[in-house]
Write a protein that holds these residues in place. Structure first.
Motif, PDB file in Angstrom:
ATOM      1  N   ARG A   1       6.777  -3.139  28.325  1.00 48.53           N
ATOM      2  CA  ARG A   1       5.830  -4.246  28.160  1.00 48.53           C
ATOM      3  C   ARG A   1       5.400  -4.715  29.540  1.00 48.53           C
ATOM      4  O   ARG A   1       6.210  -4.838  30.451  1.00 48.53           O
ATOM      5  CB  ARG A   1       6.473  -5.386  27.380  1.00 48.53           C
ATOM      6  CG  ARG A   1       6.844  -5.003  25.948  1.00 48.53           C
ATOM      7  CD  ARG A   1       7.521  -6.156  25.236  1.00 48.53           C
ATOM      8  NE  ARG A   1       7.776  -5.864  23.825  1.00 48.53           N
ATOM      9  CZ  ARG A   1       8.876  -5.277  23.369  1.00 48.53           C
ATOM     10  NH1 ARG A   1       9.836  -4.898  24.222  1.00 48.53           N
ATOM     11  NH2 ARG A   1       9.019  -5.053  22.082  1.00 48.53           N
ATOM     12  N   PHE A   2       4.124  -4.998  29.670  1.00 47.75           N
ATOM     13  CA  PHE A   2       3.548  -5.380  30.954  1.00 47.75           C
ATOM     14  C   PHE A   2       2.848  -6.728  30.847  1.00 47.75           C
ATOM     15  O   PHE A   2       2.470  -7.171  29.756  1.00 47.75           O
ATOM     16  CB  PHE A   2       2.480  -4.364  31.391  1.00 47.75           C
ATOM     17  CG  PHE A   2       2.998  -3.012  31.775  1.00 47.75           C
ATOM     18  CD1 PHE A   2       3.249  -2.689  33.096  1.00 47.75           C
ATOM     19  CD2 PHE A   2       3.209  -2.040  30.803  1.00 47.75           C
ATOM     20  CE1 PHE A   2       3.702  -1.423  33.440  1.00 47.75           C
ATOM     21  CE2 PHE A   2       3.662  -0.780  31.137  1.00 47.75           C
ATOM     22  CZ  PHE A   2       3.912  -0.464  32.464  1.00 47.75           C
ATOM     23  N   LEU A   3       2.626  -7.327  32.005  1.00 51.79           N
ATOM     24  CA  LEU A   3       1.623  -8.370  32.132  1.00 51.79           C
ATOM     25  C   LEU A   3       0.312  -7.627  32.339  1.00 51.79           C
ATOM     26  O   LEU A   3       0.129  -6.934  33.334  1.00 51.79           O
ATOM     27  CB  LEU A   3       1.924  -9.272  33.327  1.00 51.79           C
ATOM     28  CG  LEU A   3       3.145 -10.174  33.170  1.00 51.79           C
ATOM     29  CD1 LEU A   3       3.551 -10.754  34.516  1.00 51.79           C
ATOM     30  CD2 LEU A   3       2.860 -11.281  32.174  1.00 51.79           C
ATOM     31  N   ALA A   4      -0.609  -7.732  31.385  1.00 49.71           N
ATOM     32  CA  ALA A   4      -1.833  -6.925  31.401  1.00 49.71           C
ATOM     33  C   ALA A   4      -3.069  -7.806  31.544  1.00 49.71           C
ATOM     34  O   ALA A   4      -3.083  -8.955  31.099  1.00 49.71           O
ATOM     35  CB  ALA A   4      -1.928  -6.108  30.103  1.00 49.71           C
ATOM     36  N   LYS A   5      -4.104  -7.260  32.170  1.00 49.33           N
ATOM     37  CA  LYS A   5      -5.364  -7.979  32.270  1.00 49.33           C
ATOM     38  C   LYS A   5      -5.861  -8.324  30.868  1.00 49.33           C
ATOM     39  O   LYS A   5      -5.912  -7.475  29.982  1.00 49.33           O
ATOM     40  CB  LYS A   5      -6.404  -7.128  32.993  1.00 49.33           C
ATOM     41  CG  LYS A   5      -6.119  -6.901  34.471  1.00 49.33           C
ATOM     42  CD  LYS A   5      -7.217  -6.063  35.092  1.00 49.33           C
ATOM     43  CE  LYS A   5      -6.943  -5.816  36.566  1.00 49.33           C
ATOM     44  NZ  LYS A   5      -7.996  -4.967  37.192  1.00 49.33           N
ATOM     45  N   ALA A   6      -6.233  -9.561  30.683  1.00 49.39           N
ATOM     46  CA  ALA A   6      -6.661 -10.014  29.359  1.00 49.39           C
ATOM     47  C   ALA A   6      -7.854  -9.221  28.855  1.00 49.39           C
ATOM     48  O   ALA A   6      -7.990  -9.002  27.642  1.00 49.39           O
ATOM     49  CB  ALA A   6      -6.989 -11.502  29.405  1.00 49.39           C
TER      50      ALA A   6
ATOM     51  N   ARG B   1      -1.698  -5.640  21.974  1.00 49.56           N
ATOM     52  CA  ARG B   1      -1.207  -6.971  21.583  1.00 49.56           C
ATOM     53  C   ARG B   1      -0.039  -6.847  20.617  1.00 49.56           C
ATOM     54  O   ARG B   1       0.956  -7.567  20.731  1.00 49.56           O
ATOM     55  CB  ARG B   1      -2.350  -7.786  20.950  1.00 49.56           C
ATOM     56  CG  ARG B   1      -3.413  -8.244  21.927  1.00 49.56           C
ATOM     57  CD  ARG B   1      -4.315  -9.302  21.292  1.00 49.56           C
ATOM     58  NE  ARG B   1      -4.974  -8.819  20.088  1.00 49.56           N
ATOM     59  CZ  ARG B   1      -6.138  -8.171  20.080  1.00 49.56           C
ATOM     60  NH1 ARG B   1      -6.758  -7.910  21.225  1.00 49.56           N
ATOM     61  NH2 ARG B   1      -6.676  -7.778  18.938  1.00 49.56           N
ATOM     62  N   ARG B   2      -0.148  -5.932  19.665  1.00 51.50           N
ATOM     63  CA  ARG B   2       0.920  -5.745  18.690  1.00 51.50           C
ATOM     64  C   ARG B   2       2.204  -5.222  19.339  1.00 51.50           C
ATOM     65  O   ARG B   2       3.296  -5.430  18.816  1.00 51.50           O
ATOM     66  CB  ARG B   2       0.469  -4.768  17.604  1.00 51.50           C
ATOM     67  CG  ARG B   2      -0.622  -5.294  16.697  1.00 51.50           C
ATOM     68  CD  ARG B   2      -0.110  -6.353  15.746  1.00 51.50           C
ATOM     69  NE  ARG B   2       0.869  -5.803  14.804  1.00 51.50           N
ATOM     70  CZ  ARG B   2       1.562  -6.529  13.949  1.00 51.50           C
ATOM     71  NH1 ARG B   2       1.401  -7.838  13.917  1.00 51.50           N
ATOM     72  NH2 ARG B   2       2.425  -5.963  13.116  1.00 51.50           N
ATOM     73  N   SER B   3       2.077  -4.561  20.484  1.00 52.57           N
ATOM     74  CA  SER B   3       3.261  -4.032  21.174  1.00 52.57           C
ATOM     75  C   SER B   3       3.866  -5.047  22.138  1.00 52.57           C
ATOM     76  O   SER B   3       4.830  -4.742  22.839  1.00 52.57           O
ATOM     77  CB  SER B   3       2.908  -2.743  21.926  1.00 52.57           C
ATOM     78  OG  SER B   3       1.989  -3.002  22.981  1.00 52.57           O
TER      79      SER B   3
END
Length: 243
Positions: free
Chosen positions: A68-73, A86-88
Motif C-alpha cells: 500500500r502506498f501514499l498515491a497521487k489523488a 482505492r479498494r486495495s
C-alpha cells in the motif's frame, strides 16, 4: 499465513501486474527474512525511477505483504484503475498545503494501525542526486512512525533504472533486468521517541532513516555514497511531493 494469502482485490491487481513484471524483471533479494511478515510496518525505500512503485510493490508482494502506498489523488480518480487502487487501500495524497498532508497522515496512521504495511518514499520524489544516491529526505515517514510508535524498515533497490531511466516513461523490455533488493533491520529511532515532534527532531530522525537506506544501497552497489547527501535546496531545484 501471510497477509497476501487472504482473498482481496490485491489478487486482481497481482494477476494483472505480476505477469507483466515477470517479462521485464526478475528479483534478487538480500536478507528477505528481515521483512516483517505480519504487523504494522512502514517500508521506506529509495526512489529514482517512475517504475519504482510497480517493481517495489511487486517485490513486497513476493515477500508476503500487501503493498500500500501514499498515491497521487489524481491516479485514484482514473476509471477502473482508480477503483481497484482505492479498494486495495491506497491512500490519496492531494496537492494543496499542510492541512491535506495532515489528512493523509491520519489516513495512513489508521490503516497501518490495523497491522498493515505502508510503503512511504522518504525522499518524496525521484532523487536529484546525479549518481542516483538517496537525497535529503522529507519528514512524513518519521512523523508517522514517531507519533504512532510504528517500526520503519529501510529497503534499498538497484536495477529499476535499467528498466526505466530516471525522468523517462519508456520501458526497456530486453534483456530481462535483475532488480536487487536489500532489506534492513528496523531503524533505531529510540533517541527521538517520547520527545516533542519539533522540526529538529523530525529532521534528525529522517536523516537516520536516510542513512540506513543509503548504507543498504552501498552494499548493493559495492561503492560508497558521497559524504554529503544531495539537497535540492542547495542546487536551486524544485522538489515535488510534500509528504
Amino acid at each position: 499465513m501471510t497477509e497476501r494469502s487472504r482473498p482481496s482485490v490485491f489478487w486482481i491487481l497481482a494477476g494483472i501486474a505480476l505477469p507483466l513484471v515477470a517479462v521485464i524483471a526478475k528479483f534478487r533479494f538480500y536478507d528477505p527474512e528481515k521483512m516483517p511478515r505480519t504487523g504494522s510496518v512502514i517500508i521506506a525505500p529509495n526512489h529514482f525511477s517512475n517504475i519504482d512503485p510497480v517493481l517495489v510493490g511487486s517485490a513486497v508482494w513476493y515477500l508476503g505483504r500487501l503493498p500500500r502506498f501514499l498515491a497521487k489523488a489524481s491516479i485514484l480518480r482514473v476509471p477502473i484503475l482508480g477503483w481497484l487502487l482505492r479498494r486495495s487501500g491506497q491512500i490519496p495524497v492531494e496537492r494543496g498545503g499542510v492541512s491535506r498532508s495532515v489528512e493523509s497522515l491520519k489516513a495512513a496512521a489508521e490503516m497501518v494501525s490495523h497491522g498493515r504495511a505502508l510503503i512511504v518514499y522518504p525522499e518524496g520524489s525521484l532523487t536529484r542526486d546525479p549518481d542516483l544516491w538517496p537525497m535529503r529526505g522529507k519528514t512524513g515517514a518519521v512523523r508517522l512512525a514517531l507519533e504512532y510508535d510504528l517500526p520503519v524498515v529501510p529497503v534499498a533497490h538497484w536495477g529499476t533504472q535499467d528498466v526505466m531511466p530516471r525522468y523517462s516513461n519508456k520501458i526497456s523490455f530486453f534483456p530481462r533486468h535483475t532488480i536487487h533488493i536489500k532489506i534492513g533491520d528496523p531503524v533505531d529511532l529510540s533517541a527521538f521517541t517520547g520527545r516533542p515532534l519539533t522540526n529538529a527532531i523530525l529532521v534528525g530522525a529522517t536523516a537516520v532513516v536516510m542513512d540506513a537506506i543509503t548504507h543498504l544501497l552501498e552494499d548493493l552497489r559495492g561503492e560508497k555514497a558521497p559524504e554529503i547527501r544531495w539537497n535540492p535546496a542547495d542546487h536551486n531545484q524544485n522538489e515535488t511531493g510534500k509528504f
